[in-house]
Design a protein around this motif. Structure first.
Motif, PDB file in Angstrom:
ATOM      1  N   LEU A   1      42.057  38.067  38.867  1.00  0.00           N
ATOM      2  CA  LEU A   1      41.630  38.830  37.688  1.00  0.00           C
ATOM      3  C   LEU A   1      40.105  38.758  37.508  1.00  0.00           C
ATOM      4  N   GLY A   2      39.645  39.406  36.432  1.00  0.00           N
ATOM      5  CA  GLY A   2      38.249  39.268  36.010  1.00  0.00           C
ATOM      6  C   GLY A   2      37.270  40.005  36.907  1.00  0.00           C
TER       7      GLY A   2
ATOM      8  N   LYS B   1      44.062  34.984  30.212  1.00  0.00           N
ATOM      9  CA  LYS B   1      44.805  36.247  30.383  1.00  0.00           C
ATOM     10  C   LYS B   1      46.143  36.001  31.083  1.00  0.00           C
TER      11      LYS B   1
ATOM     12  N   PHE C   1      30.738  30.204  30.930  1.00  0.00           N
ATOM     13  CA  PHE C   1      31.460  31.444  31.261  1.00  0.00           C
ATOM     14  C   PHE C   1      32.462  31.790  30.159  1.00  0.00           C
TER      15      PHE C   1
ATOM     16  N   THR D   1      36.620  39.324  39.786  1.00  0.00           N
ATOM     17  CA  THR D   1      35.887  38.320  40.575  1.00  0.00           C
ATOM     18  C   THR D   1      35.737  38.796  42.020  1.00  0.00           C
TER      19      THR D   1
ATOM     20  N   TYR E   1      29.771  30.447  43.632  1.00  0.00           N
ATOM     21  CA  TYR E   1      30.724  29.457  43.117  1.00  0.00           C
ATOM     22  C   TYR E   1      30.019  28.194  42.609  1.00  0.00           C
TER      23      TYR E   1
ATOM     24  N   GLY F   1      40.748  31.665  41.265  1.00  0.00           N
ATOM     25  CA  GLY F   1      39.689  31.640  40.252  1.00  0.00           C
ATOM     26  C   GLY F   1      40.281  31.705  38.861  1.00  0.00           C
TER      27      GLY F   1
ATOM     28  N   GLY G   1      39.518  23.744  44.771  1.00  0.00           N
ATOM     29  CA  GLY G   1      38.707  24.019  45.961  1.00  0.00           C
ATOM     30  C   GLY G   1      38.325  25.485  46.012  1.00  0.00           C
ATOM     31  N   VAL G   2      37.660  25.868  47.087  1.00  0.00           N
ATOM     32  CA  VAL G   2      37.278  27.278  47.230  1.00  0.00           C
ATOM     33  C   VAL G   2      38.468  28.069  47.780  1.00  0.00           C
ATOM     34  N   TYR G   3      38.474  29.373  47.499  1.00  0.00           N
ATOM     35  CA  TYR G   3      39.627  30.212  47.840  1.00  0.00           C
ATOM     36  C   TYR G   3      40.049  30.055  49.294  1.00  0.00           C
TER      37      TYR G   3
ATOM     38  N   ASP H   1      41.061  26.857  41.723  1.00  0.00           N
ATOM     39  CA  ASP H   1      39.715  27.030  41.177  1.00  0.00           C
ATOM     40  C   ASP H   1      38.809  25.933  41.711  1.00  0.00           C
ATOM     41  N   VAL H   2      37.546  26.284  41.867  1.00  0.00           N
ATOM     42  CA  VAL H   2      36.558  25.330  42.363  1.00  0.00           C
ATOM     43  C   VAL H   2      36.170  24.339  41.260  1.00  0.00           C
ATOM     44  N   SER H   3      36.428  24.688  40.015  1.00  0.00           N
ATOM     45  CA  SER H   3      36.053  23.837  38.883  1.00  0.00           C
ATOM     46  C   SER H   3      37.218  22.905  38.526  1.00  0.00           C
TER      47      SER H   3
ATOM     48  N   GLY I   1      40.187  29.774  36.172  1.00  0.00           N
ATOM     49  CA  GLY I   1      39.390  29.452  34.981  1.00  0.00           C
ATOM     50  C   GLY I   1      40.249  28.922  33.859  1.00  0.00           C
TER      51      GLY I   1
ATOM     52  N   TYR J   1      29.863  27.040  38.775  1.00  0.00           N
ATOM     53  CA  TYR J   1      30.991  26.508  38.007  1.00  0.00           C
ATOM     54  C   TYR J   1      31.176  25.000  38.095  1.00  0.00           C
TER      55      TYR J   1
HETATM   56  C1  LIG Z   1      34.311  35.088  36.791  1.00  0.00           C
HETATM   57  S1  LIG Z   1      35.309  33.679  36.517  1.00  0.00           S
HETATM   58  C2  LIG Z   1      36.877  34.430  36.177  1.00  0.00           C
HETATM   59  C3  LIG Z   1      37.850  33.507  35.466  1.00  0.00           C
HETATM   60  C4  LIG Z   1      39.168  34.172  35.089  1.00  0.00           C
HETATM   61  N1  LIG Z   1      39.943  34.535  36.261  1.00  0.00           N
HETATM   62  C5  LIG Z   1      38.937  35.393  34.255  1.00  0.00           C
HETATM   63  O1  LIG Z   1      39.326  36.477  34.683  1.00  0.00           O
HETATM   64  O2  LIG Z   1      38.386  35.263  33.149  1.00  0.00           O
HETATM   65  C6  LIG Z   1      35.518  33.096  38.146  1.00  0.00           C
HETATM   66  C7  LIG Z   1      36.406  31.877  38.262  1.00  0.00           C
HETATM   67  O3  LIG Z   1      36.631  31.650  39.649  1.00  0.00           O
HETATM   68  C8  LIG Z   1      36.205  30.353  40.024  1.00  0.00           C
HETATM   69  N2  LIG Z   1      35.566  30.542  41.341  1.00  0.00           N
HETATM   70  C9  LIG Z   1      34.459  31.259  41.625  1.00  0.00           C
HETATM   71  N3  LIG Z   1      34.227  31.297  42.951  1.00  0.00           N
HETATM   72  C10 LIG Z   1      35.226  30.567  43.512  1.00  0.00           C
HETATM   73  C11 LIG Z   1      35.566  30.242  44.864  1.00  0.00           C
HETATM   74  N4  LIG Z   1      34.821  30.667  45.897  1.00  0.00           N
HETATM   75  N5  LIG Z   1      36.689  29.500  45.084  1.00  0.00           N
HETATM   76  C12 LIG Z   1      37.459  29.063  44.024  1.00  0.00           C
HETATM   77  N6  LIG Z   1      37.186  29.342  42.732  1.00  0.00           N
HETATM   78  C13 LIG Z   1      36.088  30.087  42.488  1.00  0.00           C
HETATM   79  C14 LIG Z   1      35.269  29.877  38.939  1.00  0.00           C
HETATM   80  O4  LIG Z   1      35.275  28.473  38.780  1.00  0.00           O
HETATM   81  C15 LIG Z   1      35.803  30.608  37.707  1.00  0.00           C
HETATM   82  O5  LIG Z   1      36.783  29.857  37.039  1.00  0.00           O
END
Ligand SMILES: C[S@@+](CC[C@H](N)C(=O)[O-])C[C@H]1O[C@@H](n2cnc3c(N)ncnc32)[C@H](O)[C@@H]1O
Length: 335
Positions: free
Chosen positions: A173-174, A104, A59, A176, A48, A98, A152-154, A125-127, A100, A51
């Motif tokens: 999604l994605g 989608k 990204f 992740t 994380y 997450g 924040g983080v998940y 989202d952390v960002s 972003g 980001y």
């Molecule tokens: C791979 S991107 C996917 C973005 C979007 N969901 C997509 O499918 O295109 C991961 C997203 O999750 C967020 N992220 C990654 N790890 C995280 C965490 N531990 N807690 C919160 N957000 C996180 C990142 O900031 C980023 O926006």
């Protein structure tokens, strides 16, 4: 304790439809995962930290690369499945992990706006900058949308979900989820189960096992954007913890680990070096050619994933896949 984030001044209508709460990592735990990862061998970093604002922008560029098939494949599946998803769940509040750029998610917002008129969206989202910028665009495009963002983080954010008047659809999604180890994935699914009520839904996007050349190319693009994204984690750590990483002393390395069915992204140290992160009181040395693993991206078997979800009280109601069977969307209903 939550802090309401004050961003750019907004018009009254937007302020009325938008709120962003900062859910900080508890004091004492911040940076603990960085220390843990850098003091073991092989060295790792929590992904994380990719980001910050620059990482989120990179990204977004990755998502548009010709080699990076996951985004466009998942987008295509969602474009046809979204109305059916809304029909299966019925009226819902949407919570997204997450989120972003939520590009989608717009397909789901379209479907739920049709179904229920107004829509409440809780992106996590952390960002923080990405959350704010995206929220402004969405509010402008969807006049009946209410956004309650959690920065924040998940793990921490899921404990602070605002109460819902409707049932919930939790979206991830994605692929992740592939960034989590099998053990972390189990804990994470348990937390998802606990965050939902019986009858709520969970929508999961997963990248599937496929030809190794397709997989490897997606993380080694010819324009070097993925390499820049990987190196940016060091810049972000320098900023967060007063570090002295020199980006030009590392190089990007990504490969498919066939045994574990995962892409691994590493940063390879080009020489012997000593790294300090002053705010963490940390000093570590890296040998020449020693690597720091910055990300795993696991590739899944859809049947095994469905079993795993079922074991966690999230039985799969419906699966959608593209023609090549490269990516899958699974809709689960919490028991
Ligand atoms: C791979 S991107 C996917 C973005 C979007 N969901 C997509 O499918 O295109 C991961 C997203 O999750 C967020 N992220 C990654 N790890 C995280 C965490 N531990 N807690 C919160 N957000 C996180 C990142 O900031 C980023 O926006």
């Amino acid at each position: 304790m939550l802090t309401v984030v004050r961003g750019e001044p907004m018009e009254y209508d937007l302020r009325h439809r938008y709120r962003c709460d900062l859910v900080p990592i508890p004091t004492g735990q911040r940076g603990a995962d960085v220390i843990q990862g850098l003091t073991r061998r092989p060295k790792t970093l929590p992904s994380y930290y990719f980001y910050d604002q620059r990482g989120s922008e990179l990204f977004e560029q990755i998502c548009n690369l010709p080699e990076y098939y996951p985004t466009r494949t998942e987008q295509k599946i969602l474009a046809s499945a979204a109305p059916e998803i809304a029909a299966l769940t019925g009226p819902c509040d949407l919570v997204e992990l997450g989120s972003g750029s939520s590009r989608k998610t717009r397909l789901l917002l379209d479907a739920y706006s049709q179904l229920q008129g107004d829509c409440t969206y809780i992106p996590i989202d952390v960002s923080t900058t990405m959350l704010q910028t995206t929220a402004l665009h969405l509010l402008a495009d969807y006049p009946c949308l209410f956004i309650h963002a959690l920065a924040g983080v998940y793990e921490t954010a899921l404990e602070h979900l605002p109460p819902s008047a409707r049932a919930r659809l939790l979206i991830f999604l994605g692929s992740t989820i592939g960034n989590l180890s099998p053990q972390e994935e189990g804990q994470f699914l348990r937390q998802i189960y606990l965050s939902l009520s019986p009858g709520d839904h969970f929508l999961l996007g997963v990248d599937l096992q496929k030809d190794i050349h397709v997989l490897t190319a997606a993380y080694n693009d010819s324009q070097g954007v993925t390499a820049a994204f990987n190196l940016n984690i060091l810049r972000h750590l320098n900023h967060c913890f007063r570090g002295n990483f020199s980006l030009d002393r590392f190089t990007h390395w990504a490969f498919y680990n066939e045994e574990l069915h995962q892409i691994e992204m590493h940063l390879v140290s080009l020489e012997y070096q000593v790294i300090q992160l002053l705010d963490l009181g940390l000093e570590v040395d890296l040998r020449a050619q020693e690597t720091i693993r910055t990300e795993i991206s696991r590739k899944f078997d859809v049947t095994l994933m469905a079993k795993q979800l079922d074991c966690h009280g999230l039985p799969v109601q419906r699966v959608w896949q593209d023609e090549q069977k490269w990516f899958a969307l699974l809709l689960c209903k919490r028991v």
